[in-house]
Design an enzyme around this catalytic site. Structure first.
Site, PDB file in Angstrom:
ATOM      1  N   LEU A 171       0.945  -1.107   0.051  1.00  0.00           N
ATOM      2  CA  LEU A 171      -0.089  -0.194  -0.002  1.00  0.00           C
ATOM      3  C   LEU A 171       0.859   1.098  -0.060  1.00  0.00           C
ATOM      4  O   LEU A 171       1.892   1.254   0.847  1.00  0.00           O
ATOM      5  CB  LEU A 171      -0.973   0.150   1.222  1.00  0.00           C
ATOM      6  N   ASP A 172       0.703   2.081  -0.763  1.00  0.00           N
ATOM      7  CA  ASP A 172       1.773   3.172  -1.241  1.00  0.00           C
ATOM      8  C   ASP A 172       1.854   4.072   0.192  1.00  0.00           C
ATOM      9  O   ASP A 172       1.068   4.071   1.029  1.00  0.00           O
ATOM     10  CB  ASP A 172       1.226   4.122  -2.140  1.00  0.00           C
ATOM     11  N   TYR A 173       3.055   4.609   0.141  1.00  0.00           N
ATOM     12  CA  TYR A 173       3.394   5.466   1.318  1.00  0.00           C
ATOM     13  C   TYR A 173       2.199   6.572   1.469  1.00  0.00           C
ATOM     14  O   TYR A 173       1.783   7.217   2.482  1.00  0.00           O
ATOM     15  CB  TYR A 173       4.738   6.357   0.897  1.00  0.00           C
TER      16      TYR A 173
ATOM     17  N   SER B  75      -0.911   6.409   0.595  1.00  0.00           N
ATOM     18  CA  SER B  75      -2.266   6.050   0.442  1.00  0.00           C
ATOM     19  C   SER B  75      -2.679   5.416   2.012  1.00  0.00           C
ATOM     20  O   SER B  75      -1.671   5.298   2.884  1.00  0.00           O
ATOM     21  CB  SER B  75      -2.470   4.886  -0.396  1.00  0.00           C
TER      22      SER B  75
END
Length: 228
Positions: free
Chosen positions: A41-43, A45
């Site tokens: 899960l992106d930084y 997000s």
């Protein structure tokens, strides 16, 4: 017995346990030993991340061939159109190829925890919210999809993965659940997330007030039950 941890990842936390740049990582929140993120899960997000100590289960949960459905709430710049939603449902062309058809619908502004820092705001430009479900795992896929149809994502929260949802977890909170036995195939895709709308009942959640109203904005449809 295998561990499976559901974690509500806050904004600007890395989905790893170490970082040489001093940024927040999973180690700031997860105390269990020898667990690893199943997927990413992106930084920038927020939302649901699964962690497990079982390598086979980690592979099953994260490998694209198993097509585990992931559901997101995305706040996008602009008054999202039905044309854009139809394009998302059909699949859009990205630099690394076409996306698979997605589930996409416009929703009312959800009750959410405040993000710190808040999203950027531009005068005279409204924002709107969509719920999007995908079964792929391309890099930054949801952000690229909404940008491709003309509505860049400003805030992104993952609320469900397969049968698991945030279900009352506030940012930074986690809980352990019964881990399924690793199995071949894509069976997990058929199980809907329970309480996928529970994000609206999180402790301290409040309606998001960052949306700017625009004259002549189209009426929104209230979200209904999703069919599969």
């Amino acid at each position: 017995m295998s561990q499976l941890i559901l974690f509500n990842k806050p904004f600007q936390v890395l989905t790893q346990f170490t970082d040489d740049q001093g940024r927040k990582t999973l180690a700031d929140y997860i105390r269990q030993k020898d667990v690893y993120a199943a997927g990413r899960l992106d930084y920038d997000s927020e939302g649901l991340l699964l962690l497990t100590d079982d390598g086979a289960l980690q592979h099953q949960l994260s490998h694209p061939r198993h097509k585990m459905e992931k559901t997101y709430l995305a706040q996008v710049e602009g008054d999202v159109s039905e044309t854009a939603l139809v394009a998302l449902r059909r699949g859009v062309e990205l630099k690394d190829g076409m996306t698979a058809p997605a589930k996409a619908e416009r929703i009312e502004d959800p009750a959410l925890w405040p993000r710190n820092p808040p999203i950027r705001q531009r005068a005279q430009i409204p924002t709107s919210w969509i719920r999007l479900s995908i079964t792929e795992g391309k890099n930054r896929q949801v952000r690229r999809m909404t940008a491709a149809v003309g509505f860049p994502t400003l805030r992104l929260i993952r609320i469900a993965i397969g049968p698991w949802s945030l279900d009352g977890l506030a940012p930074g909170q986690s809980r352990s659940v019964t881990a399924p036995k690793p199995a071949a195939g894509a069976g997990a895709r058929s199980a809907p997330a329970r309480n996928a709308g529970a994000i609206q009942r999180l402790p301290g959640a409040r309606p998001d007030n960052s949306r700017r109203k625009s004259t002549g904005a189209t009426a929104r449809k209230k979200p209904g039950r999703r069919s599969r």
